[in-house]
Scaffold this motif. Structure first.
Motif, short mmCIF file in Angstrom:
data_model
loop_
_atom_site.label_atom_id
_atom_site.label_comp_id
_atom_site.label_asym_id
_atom_site.label_seq_id
_atom_site.Cartn_x
_atom_site.Cartn_y
_atom_site.Cartn_z
N TYR A 22 -10.30 4.97 -4.48
CA TYR A 22 -10.77 5.35 -2.74
C TYR A 22 -9.12 4.18 -2.52
O TYR A 22 -8.38 3.87 -1.74
CB TYR A 22 -11.47 4.31 -1.97
N VAL A 23 -9.34 3.13 -3.10
CA VAL A 23 -7.94 1.84 -3.05
C VAL A 23 -6.25 2.16 -3.61
O VAL A 23 -5.68 2.00 -3.33
CB VAL A 23 -8.97 0.22 -3.94
N HIS A 24 -7.12 3.00 -4.88
CA HIS A 24 -5.53 3.71 -5.37
C HIS A 24 -5.28 4.42 -4.76
O HIS A 24 -4.10 4.60 -4.85
CB HIS A 24 -6.12 4.41 -6.94
N SER A 25 -6.32 5.61 -4.01
CA SER A 25 -5.66 6.12 -3.10
C SER A 25 -4.82 5.74 -1.67
O SER A 25 -4.03 6.16 -1.47
CB SER A 25 -6.73 6.91 -2.58
N GLN A 26 -5.34 4.69 -1.88
CA GLN A 26 -4.87 4.00 -0.03
C GLN A 26 -3.81 2.98 -0.94
O GLN A 26 -2.70 2.24 0.47
CB GLN A 26 -6.08 3.21 0.32
N THR A 27 -2.84 2.98 -1.56
CA THR A 27 -2.05 2.28 -1.89
C THR A 27 -0.20 2.00 -1.29
O THR A 27 -0.34 3.44 -2.03
CB THR A 27 -1.70 1.76 -3.40
N CYS A 28 0.20 1.70 -1.18
CA CYS A 28 1.81 1.94 -0.56
C CYS A 28 2.59 1.45 -1.74
O CYS A 28 2.41 0.12 -1.38
CB CYS A 28 1.41 1.28 1.04
N PRO A 29 3.32 2.73 -2.21
CA PRO A 29 3.87 1.58 -3.32
C PRO A 29 5.15 0.65 -2.43
O PRO A 29 6.01 0.15 -3.57
CB PRO A 29 4.40 3.17 -4.03
N GLU A 30 5.26 1.13 -0.83
CA GLU A 30 6.85 0.51 -0.50
C GLU A 30 6.16 0.70 0.88
O GLU A 30 4.93 1.10 1.26
CB GLU A 30 8.01 1.48 -0.33
N SER A 31 6.94 -0.54 1.66
CA SER A 31 6.58 -0.71 2.31
C SER A 31 6.04 0.15 3.57
O SER A 31 5.09 0.17 4.30
CB SER A 31 6.66 -2.03 3.39
#
Length: 220
Positions: A22-31
């Protein structure tokens, strides 16, 4: 006795795995930006000020990661590459539409000239220009012989006459038997229909539209 220790460990592992995914899928590569969900083609992550939000496209549309930042990211399937993202939400058909959004052919192989625009489950039937057929692969009206699921002969009501052995021509012209302003072009022995303009008729002597006064046996 219930093995509480094993159950506790198993539960912890499952929760940890789920939380990690879940955390991985929700990570933002950029703002700021919109990003794919790894296995689903109609979902995406939108990041605003580094805060991710998972979003789902309207059913029938897919997330196009190549869409301009200023355009709507959910687009028709022909415009989206779903390689590696095969999963989509279940279809939500209505009495008129197989999906909530999209363009769909109406009719069988001998009735190819209509298509339906489905908007939020409501279907609007549209007609191709006379003699053209709806191509589901391109969402465009095309020559019927170029549309895979259209029988050009049956649709146009004309079958190209057989060619004499040894005299194979890739393109041939024939005036319609019931309308001198209408003619067929046989391309590789498959028909296409065309029409001459007002005061013109098809002249078989020159294989082109000509002034009606120059065409024998034609009265408009």
């Amino acid at each position: 006795m219930r093995p509480t220790g094993i159950l506790s460990i198993t539960t912890t592992v499952i929760v940890a795995l789920f939380f990690g995914i879940y955390v991985h899928s929700q990570t933002c590569p950029e703002s700021y930006g919109r990003y794919v969900v790894p296995d689903q083609c109609d979902a995406y992550i939108e990041c605003i000020e580094g805060i991710p939000e998972r979003k789902l496209c309207p059913e029938g549309l897919l997330f196009n990661e190549k869409a301009s930042p200023f355009s709507y990211p959910c687009q028709y399937p022909i415009d989206v590459d779903c390689t590696g993202r095969p999963r989509t939400q279940p279809a939500l058909p209505t009495e008129q539409c197989p999906h909530q959004f999209g363009y769909f052919k109406v009719g069988d192989r001998s009735h190819c000239g209509q298509f339906m625009n489905c908007d939020n489950g409501v279907g609007f039937v549209l007609d191709c220009p006379l003699g053209l057929a709806f191509n589901s692969a391109t969402y465009q009206c095309d020559w019927p012989d170029l549309v895979e699921d259209c029988d050009a002969d049956a649709y146009l009501g004309f079958k190209c006459p057989p060619q004499a052995e040894g005299l194979i021509a890739p393109i041939r012209f024939f005036r319609a038997p019931d309308n001198c302003q209408k003619y067929f072009i046989c391309v590789d022995d498959r028909p296409r229909v065309n029409f001459c303009g007002p005061d013109y008729a098809f002249n078989e002597l020159i294989n082109a539209c000509d002034g009606v006064e120059n065409v024998t046996g034609c009265a408009i």
